[in-house]
Scaffold this motif. Sequence first.
Motif, PDB file in Angstrom:
ATOM      1  N   LEU A 327      20.397  39.734 -61.906  1.00 39.73           N
ATOM      2  CA  LEU A 327      19.671  38.677 -62.598  1.00 39.73           C
ATOM      3  C   LEU A 327      18.238  38.736 -62.109  1.00 39.73           C
ATOM      4  CD1 LEU A 327      22.227  35.742 -62.319  1.00 39.73           C
ATOM      5  CD2 LEU A 327      21.845  37.281 -64.255  1.00 39.73           C
ATOM      6  N   ASN A 328      17.442  39.583 -62.737  1.00 37.02           N
ATOM      7  CA  ASN A 328      16.067  39.763 -62.298  1.00 37.02           C
ATOM      8  C   ASN A 328      15.134  39.752 -63.492  1.00 37.02           C
ATOM      9  OD1 ASN A 328      16.251  42.362 -63.481  1.00 37.02           O
ATOM     10  ND2 ASN A 328      17.033  43.211 -61.567  1.00 37.02           N
ATOM     11  N   LYS A 329      13.863  39.706 -63.189  1.00 36.73           N
ATOM     12  CA  LYS A 329      12.875  39.627 -64.261  1.00 36.73           C
ATOM     13  C   LYS A 329      12.890  40.846 -65.187  1.00 36.73           C
ATOM     14  CE  LYS A 329       9.615  36.288 -62.331  1.00 36.73           C
ATOM     15  NZ  LYS A 329       8.208  36.023 -61.941  1.00 36.73           N
ATOM     16  N   PRO A 330      13.033  42.088 -64.674  1.00 40.34           N
ATOM     17  CA  PRO A 330      13.070  43.225 -65.603  1.00 40.34           C
ATOM     18  C   PRO A 330      14.201  43.129 -66.623  1.00 40.34           C
ATOM     19  CG  PRO A 330      12.651  44.012 -63.389  1.00 40.34           C
ATOM     20  CD  PRO A 330      12.980  42.557 -63.269  1.00 40.34           C
ATOM     21  N   ASN A 331      15.395  42.771 -66.169  1.00 43.17           N
ATOM     22  CA  ASN A 331      16.503  42.635 -67.113  1.00 43.17           C
ATOM     23  C   ASN A 331      16.246  41.509 -68.100  1.00 43.17           C
ATOM     24  OD1 ASN A 331      17.932  44.748 -65.996  1.00 43.17           O
ATOM     25  ND2 ASN A 331      19.201  43.459 -64.696  1.00 43.17           N
ATOM     26  N   GLY A 332      15.670  40.423 -67.617  1.00 46.63           N
ATOM     27  CA  GLY A 332      15.336  39.324 -68.510  1.00 46.63           C
ATOM     28  C   GLY A 332      14.286  39.714 -69.530  1.00 46.63           C
ATOM     29  N   VAL A 333      13.276  40.458 -69.072  1.00 53.40           N
ATOM     30  CA  VAL A 333      12.219  40.899 -69.993  1.00 53.40           C
ATOM     31  C   VAL A 333      12.783  41.845 -71.051  1.00 53.40           C
ATOM     32  CG1 VAL A 333      10.129  42.324 -70.145  1.00 53.40           C
ATOM     33  CG2 VAL A 333      10.318  40.533 -68.397  1.00 53.40           C
ATOM     34  N   ARG A 334      13.622  42.772 -70.640  1.00 52.33           N
ATOM     35  CA  ARG A 334      14.217  43.689 -71.624  1.00 52.33           C
ATOM     36  C   ARG A 334      15.044  42.928 -72.655  1.00 52.33           C
ATOM     37  NH1 ARG A 334      14.432  47.370 -67.055  1.00 52.33           N
ATOM     38  NH2 ARG A 334      16.410  46.464 -66.376  1.00 52.33           N
ATOM     39  N   ALA A 335      15.784  41.904 -72.182  1.00 53.20           N
ATOM     40  CA  ALA A 335      16.575  41.098 -73.114  1.00 53.20           C
ATOM     41  C   ALA A 335      15.665  40.336 -74.072  1.00 53.20           C
ATOM     42  CB  ALA A 335      17.465  40.127 -72.338  1.00 53.20           C
ATOM     43  N   ALA A 336      14.554  39.808 -73.561  1.00 50.92           N
ATOM     44  CA  ALA A 336      13.614  39.075 -74.414  1.00 50.92           C
ATOM     45  C   ALA A 336      12.974  39.990 -75.449  1.00 50.92           C
ATOM     46  CB  ALA A 336      12.535  38.421 -73.546  1.00 50.92           C
ATOM     47  N   LEU A 337      12.538  41.179 -75.021  1.00 48.44           N
ATOM     48  CA  LEU A 337      11.903  42.118 -75.949  1.00 48.44           C
ATOM     49  C   LEU A 337      12.881  42.565 -77.027  1.00 48.44           C
ATOM     50  CD1 LEU A 337       9.846  44.312 -73.449  1.00 48.44           C
ATOM     51  CD2 LEU A 337       8.981  42.510 -74.953  1.00 48.44           C
ATOM     52  N   ASP A 338      14.149  42.675 -76.657  1.00 52.03           N
ATOM     53  CA  ASP A 338      15.171  43.053 -77.625  1.00 52.03           C
ATOM     54  C   ASP A 338      15.301  41.991 -78.707  1.00 52.03           C
ATOM     55  OD1 ASP A 338      17.218  44.825 -78.569  1.00 52.03           O
ATOM     56  OD2 ASP A 338      18.699  43.406 -77.818  1.00 52.03           O
ATOM     57  N   VAL A 339      15.352  40.730 -78.300  1.00 55.77           N
ATOM     58  CA  VAL A 339      15.445  39.640 -79.272  1.00 55.77           C
ATOM     59  C   VAL A 339      14.189  39.573 -80.141  1.00 55.77           C
ATOM     60  CG1 VAL A 339      15.652  37.145 -79.560  1.00 55.77           C
ATOM     61  CG2 VAL A 339      16.988  38.302 -77.807  1.00 55.77           C
ATOM     62  N   LEU A 340      13.042  39.822 -79.528  1.00 56.06           N
ATOM     63  CA  LEU A 340      11.766  39.788 -80.259  1.00 56.06           C
ATOM     64  C   LEU A 340      11.549  41.029 -81.120  1.00 56.06           C
ATOM     65  CD1 LEU A 340       9.535  38.413 -77.361  1.00 56.06           C
ATOM     66  CD2 LEU A 340      10.144  37.178 -79.463  1.00 56.06           C
ATOM     67  N   ASP A 341      12.477  41.977 -81.042  1.00 57.85           N
ATOM     68  CA  ASP A 341      12.434  43.208 -81.834  1.00 57.85           C
ATOM     69  C   ASP A 341      11.219  44.066 -81.484  1.00 57.85           C
ATOM     70  OD1 ASP A 341      13.615  44.953 -83.646  1.00 57.85           O
ATOM     71  OD2 ASP A 341      12.409  44.221 -85.331  1.00 57.85           O
ATOM     72  N   VAL A 342      10.877  44.094 -80.205  1.00 52.18           N
ATOM     73  CA  VAL A 342       9.836  45.006 -79.709  1.00 52.18           C
ATOM     74  C   VAL A 342      10.567  46.272 -79.266  1.00 52.18           C
ATOM     75  CG1 VAL A 342       7.933  45.341 -78.089  1.00 52.18           C
ATOM     76  CG2 VAL A 342       8.429  43.047 -78.979  1.00 52.18           C
ATOM     77  N   THR A 343      10.715  47.202 -80.179  1.00 55.93           N
ATOM     78  CA  THR A 343      11.587  48.356 -79.937  1.00 55.93           C
ATOM     79  C   THR A 343      10.905  49.466 -79.139  1.00 55.93           C
ATOM     80  OG1 THR A 343      10.957  49.263 -82.085  1.00 55.93           O
ATOM     81  CG2 THR A 343      12.956  47.916 -81.999  1.00 55.93           C
ATOM     82  N   ASP A 344       9.602  49.538 -79.178  1.00 50.82           N
ATOM     83  CA  ASP A 344       8.862  50.569 -78.437  1.00 50.82           C
ATOM     84  C   ASP A 344       7.779  49.870 -77.631  1.00 50.82           C
ATOM     85  OD1 ASP A 344       7.853  52.964 -77.501  1.00 50.82           O
ATOM     86  OD2 ASP A 344       6.667  53.360 -79.315  1.00 50.82           O
ATOM     87  N   PRO A 345       8.163  49.178 -76.556  1.00 51.02           N
ATOM     88  CA  PRO A 345       7.212  48.288 -75.884  1.00 51.02           C
ATOM     89  C   PRO A 345       6.079  49.007 -75.173  1.00 51.02           C
ATOM     90  CG  PRO A 345       9.253  48.435 -74.633  1.00 51.02           C
ATOM     91  CD  PRO A 345       9.489  49.142 -75.937  1.00 51.02           C
ATOM     92  N   PHE A 346       4.911  48.413 -75.275  1.00 52.34           N
ATOM     93  CA  PHE A 346       3.785  48.750 -74.419  1.00 52.34           C
ATOM     94  C   PHE A 346       3.178  47.411 -74.026  1.00 52.34           C
ATOM     95  CE2 PHE A 346      -0.505  50.115 -73.244  1.00 52.34           C
ATOM     96  CZ  PHE A 346      -0.180  51.137 -72.375  1.00 52.34           C
ATOM     97  N   VAL A 347       3.624  46.880 -72.892  1.00 49.30           N
ATOM     98  CA  VAL A 347       3.352  45.499 -72.534  1.00 49.30           C
ATOM     99  C   VAL A 347       2.240  45.405 -71.497  1.00 49.30           C
ATOM    100  CG1 VAL A 347       5.748  44.859 -73.026  1.00 49.30           C
ATOM    101  CG2 VAL A 347       5.104  45.473 -70.689  1.00 49.30           C
ATOM    102  N   LEU A 348       1.615  44.258 -71.466  1.00 47.41           N
ATOM    103  CA  LEU A 348       0.742  43.897 -70.351  1.00 47.41           C
ATOM    104  C   LEU A 348       1.549  42.965 -69.464  1.00 47.41           C
ATOM    105  CD1 LEU A 348      -1.869  43.490 -68.725  1.00 47.41           C
ATOM    106  CD2 LEU A 348      -2.501  41.692 -70.364  1.00 47.41           C
ATOM    107  N   VAL A 349       1.827  43.413 -68.230  1.00 48.45           N
ATOM    108  CA  VAL A 349       2.550  42.597 -67.251  1.00 48.45           C
ATOM    109  C   VAL A 349       1.531  42.000 -66.294  1.00 48.45           C
ATOM    110  CG1 VAL A 349       4.361  42.543 -65.517  1.00 48.45           C
ATOM    111  CG2 VAL A 349       4.481  44.208 -67.378  1.00 48.45           C
TER     112      VAL A 349
END
Length: 414
Positions: A327-349
């Motif tokens: 239960l960490n931020k990377p797994n949470g972020v990946r789950a969020a991006l999946d719901v948001l339909d960001v399939t090829d992410p290039f994020v600003l962290v």
Amino acid sequence: MEQYDLLYRLYEDSEAETLRELQNFVDLFPPVDSRIALDYWQDASDELEARKDEIRSSFAAGKTYAEIAARATRDQTFTALDLHSKYGRAVNALVLDVDETLRSAGRTDNEIPRDTLHLLTEFHEAGVPIVICTGQTLENVKGFTIQGLGNELVHSGTVSIVYEAGTGVFTPGHGSTTKQLLYEELDEAVREVFSEVRSRVLPQAPDDLRESVHLQGNEFNITLKPNFDIGSDPAAEVIDRGLVYLVDLLGGAVAAAVEGVDVDDGEEWSRAYYAAADPEVADVLAAEGAAPESEADDVPDEVSALFDRIDVAYYHADAAEIGSLELNKPNGVRAALDVLDVTDPFVLVMGDSKSDLRVMEWADEADAGIAAAPEHASEDVLAHVRDTDELVYDRGDAASMLRIAYVLNLLDER
């Protein structure tokens, strides 16, 4: 080189500082019921458009360049140009920590500044999803997010909240996937360990420690914070003692959860395992007279396998904590991006702590984004940021980094 020369000419030939001042005034003008004030705002708006028109007519990409000059300093723009030359991509999602990242108790009175909030609305209007990624509870983060960004934006379907450092993900407007409780995927052994530690952490603490710390976190993230000013000598002393106490408490709980081992050995195994895993933890244990007498290889495999799933984190004069690595931020972020339909992410962290560092490392390893941090972030975070793109900004000035990302996206549109 042509792009560099054109941008250089843009800042040489236009009064960019005046343009930015006008843009900031127009964007951030407070709502008032005054004809004189509104007339002043309209005059500023008209002057802003006139100055932008001059740039629009002077460059082939004048519309883009006018927006760049109005939004960013020369240094910010050339940083964005360097990023675009390196990656050739626009940012397609923002992943943002809150405390000491978007806001700072020491510089912004623990409020997200108005220019930062406005820039977030600009990204939203440009179609860039926003992921708020925090250790806070969902109720807390929803409250200030709605207050700052507005209920309509938060519920637009392009905003997600990763809360309690990855325990859950909340993405309004997405039906059955609006709320994901990631802790439901944990098995019984890990649940038992955290339940045991949480039930004992304060009641069984030595009196002097219990009176000097308070408990934060959630069911799967247990954090001791000092009852002193963060960074002070008393805070450093109590957090060092608190770390030893947490490591020992965790060792006992893990040993109790594994059949066929001696529970009394749990503390020694925990010290050996986490000292080997983190030099900072090893240094604190040694300084507190709690250095392990055994090696990590001496820990039974069944015990080590459970330790492998549980993190111990130390923040000098700030916090000592344990958390589930699942239960960490990377797994949470990946789950969020999946719901948001960001399939090829290039994020600003953007973040300041070790939990944010894990998101930054994921983005780097997956070629999925860039990382930025305030100047007072943890040393590990700053080392990572400096080793990648050197995107370090002043305390309380998250807006400067958002402006760089905004220009990066404008350059990518050309």
